[in-house]
Design a protein around this motif. Structure first.
Motif, mmCIF file in Angstrom:
data_model
loop_
_atom_site.group_PDB
_atom_site.id
_atom_site.type_symbol
_atom_site.label_atom_id
_atom_site.label_comp_id
_atom_site.label_asym_id
_atom_site.label_seq_id
_atom_site.Cartn_x
_atom_site.Cartn_y
_atom_site.Cartn_z
ATOM 1 N N ASP A 40 0.821 -1.210 0.000
ATOM 2 C CA ASP A 40 0.000 0.000 0.000
ATOM 3 C C ASP A 40 0.853 1.256 0.000
ATOM 4 O OD1 ASP A 40 -2.315 -1.417 -0.089
ATOM 5 O OD2 ASP A 40 -2.767 -1.271 2.064
ATOM 6 N N ARG A 41 2.091 1.161 0.504
ATOM 7 C CA ARG A 41 2.961 2.324 0.550
ATOM 8 C C ARG A 41 3.785 2.488 -0.728
ATOM 9 N NH1 ARG A 41 6.031 1.812 6.188
ATOM 10 N NH2 ARG A 41 6.376 -0.277 5.353
ATOM 11 N N GLY A 42 3.570 1.578 -1.692
ATOM 12 C CA GLY A 42 4.291 1.667 -2.955
ATOM 13 C C GLY A 42 3.729 2.763 -3.836
ATOM 14 N N VAL A 43 4.409 2.992 -4.977
ATOM 15 C CA VAL A 43 3.943 3.974 -5.949
ATOM 16 C C VAL A 43 3.793 3.290 -7.307
ATOM 17 C CG1 VAL A 43 4.959 5.962 -4.784
ATOM 18 C CG2 VAL A 43 6.320 4.683 -6.436
ATOM 19 N N PRO A 61 0.214 7.069 -5.423
ATOM 20 C CA PRO A 61 0.353 6.037 -4.391
ATOM 21 C C PRO A 61 -0.439 4.792 -4.774
ATOM 22 C CG PRO A 61 -0.042 8.183 -3.390
ATOM 23 C CD PRO A 61 -0.241 8.361 -4.868
ATOM 24 N N MET A 62 0.147 3.623 -4.588
ATOM 25 C CA MET A 62 -0.496 2.371 -4.977
ATOM 26 C C MET A 62 -1.815 2.170 -4.232
ATOM 27 S SD MET A 62 -0.243 -0.165 -7.051
ATOM 28 C CE MET A 62 1.477 -0.219 -7.575
ATOM 29 N N LYS A 63 -1.868 2.603 -2.991
ATOM 30 C CA LYS A 63 -3.103 2.458 -2.218
ATOM 31 C C LYS A 63 -4.247 3.205 -2.876
ATOM 32 C CE LYS A 63 -5.007 3.077 2.427
ATOM 33 N NZ LYS A 63 -4.739 3.540 3.819
ATOM 34 N N MET A 64 -3.981 4.434 -3.335
ATOM 35 C CA MET A 64 -5.007 5.229 -4.000
ATOM 36 C C MET A 64 -5.413 4.583 -5.323
ATOM 37 S SD MET A 64 -4.849 9.209 -5.305
ATOM 38 C CE MET A 64 -4.479 9.789 -3.632
ATOM 39 N N ALA A 65 -4.435 4.068 -6.049
ATOM 40 C CA ALA A 65 -4.727 3.422 -7.335
ATOM 41 C C ALA A 65 -5.630 2.208 -7.147
ATOM 42 C CB ALA A 65 -3.427 3.037 -8.026
ATOM 43 N N LYS A 66 -5.353 1.405 -6.107
ATOM 44 C CA LYS A 66 -6.166 0.212 -5.851
ATOM 45 C C LYS A 66 -7.585 0.591 -5.429
ATOM 46 C CE LYS A 66 -3.272 -1.931 -3.044
ATOM 47 N NZ LYS A 66 -2.694 -3.017 -2.204
ATOM 48 N N GLU A 67 -7.713 1.716 -4.731
ATOM 49 C CA GLU A 67 -9.043 2.178 -4.345
ATOM 50 C C GLU A 67 -9.848 2.593 -5.568
ATOM 51 O OE1 GLU A 67 -8.176 5.284 -1.614
ATOM 52 O OE2 GLU A 67 -7.873 3.944 0.115
ATOM 53 N N ARG A 68 -9.178 3.187 -6.535
ATOM 54 C CA ARG A 68 -9.873 3.637 -7.746
ATOM 55 C C ARG A 68 -10.205 2.480 -8.677
ATOM 56 N NH1 ARG A 68 -7.444 9.490 -9.743
ATOM 57 N NH2 ARG A 68 -7.688 10.565 -7.746
ATOM 58 N N CYS A 69 -9.350 1.438 -8.668
ATOM 59 C CA CYS A 69 -9.579 0.280 -9.539
ATOM 60 C C CYS A 69 -9.274 -0.993 -8.762
ATOM 61 C CB CYS A 69 -8.718 0.393 -10.788
ATOM 62 S SG CYS A 69 -9.006 -0.925 -11.993
ATOM 63 N N PRO A 70 -10.215 -1.466 -7.969
ATOM 64 C CA PRO A 70 -9.976 -2.658 -7.127
ATOM 65 C C PRO A 70 -9.645 -3.908 -7.932
ATOM 66 C CG PRO A 70 -11.966 -1.475 -6.451
ATOM 67 C CD PRO A 70 -11.547 -0.896 -7.753
ATOM 68 N N ASP A 71 -10.080 -3.976 -9.188
ATOM 69 C CA ASP A 71 -9.850 -5.169 -9.998
ATOM 70 C C ASP A 71 -8.518 -5.132 -10.737
ATOM 71 O OD1 ASP A 71 -12.329 -6.202 -9.260
ATOM 72 O OD2 ASP A 71 -13.359 -5.194 -10.918
ATOM 73 N N ALA A 72 -7.736 -4.083 -10.543
ATOM 74 C CA ALA A 72 -6.462 -3.959 -11.262
ATOM 75 C C ALA A 72 -5.497 -5.071 -10.843
ATOM 76 C CB ALA A 72 -5.835 -2.601 -10.991
ATOM 77 N N ILE A 73 -4.718 -5.549 -11.799
ATOM 78 C CA ILE A 73 -3.681 -6.545 -11.538
ATOM 79 C C ILE A 73 -2.384 -5.801 -11.236
ATOM 80 C CG2 ILE A 73 -2.340 -8.446 -12.510
ATOM 81 C CD1 ILE A 73 -4.760 -9.001 -14.341
ATOM 82 N N ILE A 74 -1.796 -6.095 -10.077
ATOM 83 C CA ILE A 74 -0.601 -5.378 -9.634
ATOM 84 C C ILE A 74 0.632 -6.257 -9.851
ATOM 85 C CG2 ILE A 74 0.520 -4.220 -7.697
ATOM 86 C CD1 ILE A 74 -2.305 -3.833 -6.501
ATOM 87 N N ILE A 75 1.637 -5.695 -10.528
ATOM 88 C CA ILE A 75 2.868 -6.414 -10.830
ATOM 89 C C ILE A 75 4.048 -5.616 -10.292
ATOM 90 C CG2 ILE A 75 4.334 -7.317 -12.683
ATOM 91 C CD1 ILE A 75 1.813 -7.521 -14.401
ATOM 92 N N ASP A 352 10.253 -2.776 -6.342
ATOM 93 C CA ASP A 352 9.967 -3.613 -5.181
ATOM 94 C C ASP A 352 10.103 -2.838 -3.877
ATOM 95 O OD1 ASP A 352 13.219 -5.233 -4.824
ATOM 96 O OD2 ASP A 352 12.659 -3.228 -5.491
ATOM 97 N N GLU A 353 10.182 -1.516 -3.980
ATOM 98 C CA GLU A 353 10.347 -0.722 -2.762
ATOM 99 C C GLU A 353 9.095 0.100 -2.512
ATOM 100 O OE1 GLU A 353 12.854 -1.246 -1.027
ATOM 101 O OE2 GLU A 353 14.246 -2.192 -2.393
#
Length: 406
Positions: A40-43, A61-75, A352-353
């Protein structure tokens, strides 16, 4: 040569990191993809067009991105893979273009001036684009015009995976309806300033006296006004993979003190990494050199994924030194060279950071810019009492950063 007589192509690989991942796993095609720190602290380092429909963009911020698109695949991302494909595209362009400039891992300029007599620049560029897609599997877009600024903007308008030509004499007409945000060098802060002045479209800039822009934004105001009018005489600078920065230390007294040698190497690598980030460049090759007291000189190098991060470069420098220093005799000189430089954001190696590490680098570099290169150093590098503050990317050939006796 006057820009009106030139034929400049700007090519940009579409959502490059995402496209590379889709080559590896075709199941990702058509799906919203986020590449970056997985916590969640990633970018977000990059995202697909499907994810952009949700208002997601790089550096979010990755947390904000996941909130906007919960179905997104994160790599998490793999910079080694991206470096490999970047080099593949570079080799194709190198073979095909008389003059080319690689400005980042996924972006190129080519000067095709005069080739209309033989091929037709649009036809030649289109065939080159098709060849890149055929041989690498990567989508790529291009813009063709008399200068770099208009070609870059045209590429942006052609995306995704398309091409556009802006003919000589139509540059102002092409630019006029676009947002001023499209102009290279207009970042968010400058855009907000222009909006506060009531300037949102490029046509408004075109109709303004240049003196008014100079008054509002100084020297940058004149440059922005010039680009808004489709004027750009900057040349395509031939890319040279051997371009590098380096630093050496010659000792007043030859030494065999391993602690001292590793401390100085650490400080040197840390400073060179900072110089890369300050110039917004990344390297893909690290070399270490030793000269012994009998003047025998040895060196070793290793290719790496593009980076400008301390935590990538420093351990590799120490690893190479350990492999290289086998004679156990007095050392007269040690040196480091970072080569295969291109423009790019050092966060390319931070998939990865979390964002705290990126913020740490930014804070450290800000302190060094304000108080000097040695104002903030690692404790393990304190043995190196002097590190040159000379910036190799301003005004001098970037081949030698320093050669000091300590």
């Amino acid at each position: 040569m006057n820009s009106d007589n030139r034929a400049i192509v700007h090519m940009d690989l579409d959502t490059f990191f995402v496209s590379c991942e889709r080559l590896i796993d075709s199941r990702l095609v058509g799906k919203p993809i986020l590449i970056g720190g997985t916590s969640d602290r990633g970018v977000v380092a990059s995202c697909s067009y499907e994810a952009r429909l949700f208002g997601i963009h790089s550096a979010m911020p990755m947390k904000m991105a996941k909130e906007r698109c919960p179905d997104a695949i994160i790599i998490k991302g793999n910079s080694g893979t991206y470096t490999k494909y970047s080099n593949m595209v570079t080799e194709i362009i190198k073979e095909a273009a008389p003059v080319y400039e690689k400005t980042s891992v996924d972006e190129f300029y080519m000067d095709l001036t005069g080739m209309d007599k033989f091929f037709g620049c649009l036809k030649y560029s289109s065939e080159l684009r098709q060849r890149i897609m055929r041989e690498t599997g990567l989508p790529i877009s291009f813009g063709l015009s008399p200068n770099k600024t208009v070609s870059k903007i045209a590429t942006g308008e052609a995306k995704p995976n398309n091409q556009m030509q802006v003919s000589r004499g139509t540059e102002r007409v092409f630019l006029s309806p676009l947002s001023v945000r499209k102009i290279p060098m207009v970042g968010l802060k400058t855009y907000q300033t222009l909006c506060n002045l009531g300037i949102r479209k490029i046509q408004t800039l075109q109709d303004m006296p240049v003196e008014m822009m100079e008054s509002a934004l100084g020297k940058n105001g004149k440059m922005i006004w010039t680009k808004a009018n489709g004027i750009d005489n900057s040349p395509v600078v031939q890319y040279n993979e051997r371009k590098s920065i380096s630093t050496e230390r010659t000792f007043d007294r030859d030494t065999i003190d391993i602690y001292k040698l590793t401390a100085i190497l650490t400080a040197m690598a840390e400073n060179l990494s900072f110089q890369l980030r300050r110039a917004e460049k990344v390297c893909a090759c690290v070399s270490v050199k030793i000269r012994y007291s009998d003047f025998q000189t040895q060196s070793i190098q290793k290719r790496i994924p593009y980076t400008a991060a301390d935590h990538d470069i420093i351990p590799l420098v120490l690893e190479l030194f350990k492999k290289l220093y086998t004679r156990r005799v007095l050392v007269r000189l040690i040196g480091i060279r970072l080569s295969h430089l291109v423009n790019g954001n050092h966060q390319i190696s931070l998939f990865d950071e979390n964002s705290k590490l990126a913020d740490l680098y930014s804070a450290m570099d800000t302190i060094r810019d304000r108080y000097g290169d040695r104002s903030l150093v690692r404790a393990s590098g304190l043995e190196a009492r002097t590190i040159g503050r000379y910036n190799p990317f301003k005004g001098e050939p970037p081949m030698l950063l320093a050669n000091r006796r300590v």
